[in-house]
Enzyme design. Structure first.
Site, PDB file in Angstrom:
ATOM      1  N   HIS A  93      -5.644   7.320  -2.044  1.00 31.93           N
ATOM      2  CA  HIS A  93      -6.471   6.230  -1.513  1.00 31.93           C
ATOM      3  C   HIS A  93      -7.626   5.879  -2.427  1.00 31.93           C
ATOM      4  CE1 HIS A  93      -4.896   6.878   2.793  1.00 31.93           C
ATOM      5  NE2 HIS A  93      -4.240   5.924   2.156  1.00 31.93           N
ATOM      6  N   HIS A 153       0.831  -1.213   0.000  1.00 31.45           N
ATOM      7  CA  HIS A 153       0.000   0.000   0.000  1.00 31.45           C
ATOM      8  C   HIS A 153       0.868   1.268   0.000  1.00 31.45           C
ATOM      9  CE1 HIS A 153      -3.483   2.520   1.377  1.00 31.45           C
ATOM     10  NE2 HIS A 153      -2.509   3.214   1.945  1.00 31.45           N
ATOM     11  N   GLU A 154       1.845   1.306   0.903  1.00 30.26           N
ATOM     12  CA  GLU A 154       2.679   2.513   1.025  1.00 30.26           C
ATOM     13  C   GLU A 154       3.522   2.736  -0.236  1.00 30.26           C
ATOM     14  OE1 GLU A 154       2.137   4.659   3.413  1.00 30.26           O
ATOM     15  OE2 GLU A 154       0.732   3.283   4.385  1.00 30.26           O
ATOM     16  N   HIS A 158       1.639   4.797  -2.614  1.00 34.22           N
ATOM     17  CA  HIS A 158       1.757   6.249  -2.370  1.00 34.22           C
ATOM     18  C   HIS A 158       3.075   6.770  -2.928  1.00 34.22           C
ATOM     19  CE1 HIS A 158      -1.805   6.577  -0.016  1.00 34.22           C
ATOM     20  NE2 HIS A 158      -1.356   5.930   1.047  1.00 34.22           N
TER      21      HIS A 158
HETATM   22 ZN   LIG Z   1      -2.397   5.133   2.470  1.00 31.52          ZN
END
Ligand SMILES: [Zn+2]
Length: 283
Positions: free
Chosen positions: A247, A237-238, A241
């Protein structure tokens, strides 16, 4: 030296962002179930801080939080109702504008510390404002912080697995090494806000900073226990980014901000892939 300084600055900045929700136990929000516009309920200011931290509510005079008067801070006004509605819309809840139990359940789920950015996003991926992205496809990363060998081993495995997953669907190549330029990714492990609540956070391109909360009960097993957080899912997930995705509101997407204990979300969904294609084009 200059690199160390920029790291310290970015960490300080992140701490400022996280500050409003530190020290609060999300569990303590349970008594707010059923609150609605027109009421004044002790503790509502915590919901305001929460919604503000993740981009749903602007804190200013009219929203009451700059006023020291406790009853104003805990007043359920139309700004709070609107913020709750956009939060509910984002996470496919019934858009009631009330703090019903399903809304509070989502709010009490451990999550990423990055803001949800755009409260009007369609039910899929989001990009950061201004759509920042990398101008190169080869990224090196370094792990900055010193913790136990065990945690570092877990982190190394989680990052490697996460980078491989993104590499499968993009032109990015990720390599661990010494920093060679200011745009290299710097990954730290530090205490963010204690167990659960915020698990990790990152900064949009081309900063490349990522932090993991040292206080979590991290797991890299294929089947984590309910009291453990899957570090591979969080790392994947990170990394999203880091390469420029915000998101997603799609619960199957890697870029969905919430992750309960015992849950694994390691594989990119079509929504994640659509997002990265929108930013960089198809490989
Ligand atoms: Zn996030």
């Amino acid at each position: 030296m200059a690199k160390n300084l920029s790291l310290v600055l970015s960490i300080t900045l992140l701490l400022l962002v996280i500050q409003p929700i530190r020290g609060h136990s999300f569990k303590s929000l349970q008594h707010l179930v059923g609150s609605h516009k027109g009421q004044t309920v002790k503790g509502l200011h915590e919901i305001k801080h929460y919604l503000s931290a993740f981009g749903y509510l602007k804190l200013n005079r009219s929203t009451g939080l700059s006023n020291d008067h406790a009853s104003v801070k805990d007043e359920f006004d139309e700004h709070l109702e609107l913020a709750i509605k956009s939060f509910q819309k984002n996470f496919h809840l019934n858009v009631t504008g009330r703090l019903d139990s399903s809304t509070l359940d989502v709010m009490m789920t451990p999550r990423c510390g990055v803001s949800d950015i755009d409260d009007n996003m369609s039910p899929n991926y989001a990009l950061f404002p201004g759509k920042p992205k990398w101008g190169k496809k080869f990224l090196t990363y370094t792990i900055n912080s010193g913790v136990t060998r065990e945690v570092l081993d877990k982190l190394s495995f989680a990052l490697q697995t996460g980078f491989e997953e993104w590499h499968k669907h993009t032109q990015f190549t990720f390599a661990r090494g010494r920093p060679t330029s200011t745009s290299d990714i710097g990954i730290g492990i530090m205490h963010i806000d204690g167990p659960r609540k915020v698990l990790a956070d990152s900064v949009a391109p081309t900063s490349g900073k990522m932090r993991f909360d040292a206080d979590e009960n991290w797991s890299i097993n294929d089947k984590p226990n309910v009291d453990q957080i899957d570090m591979v899912s969080v790392a994947t997930h990170e990394i999203g980014h880091i390469i420029g995705l915000g998101h997603s509101t799609h619960p199957d997407a890697v870029m969905y901000p919430y992750l309960n204990g015992g849950v694994i979300r390691r594989k990119l969904s079509q929504d994640d892939i659509d997002g990265v294609f929108a930013l960089y084009g198809k490989p």
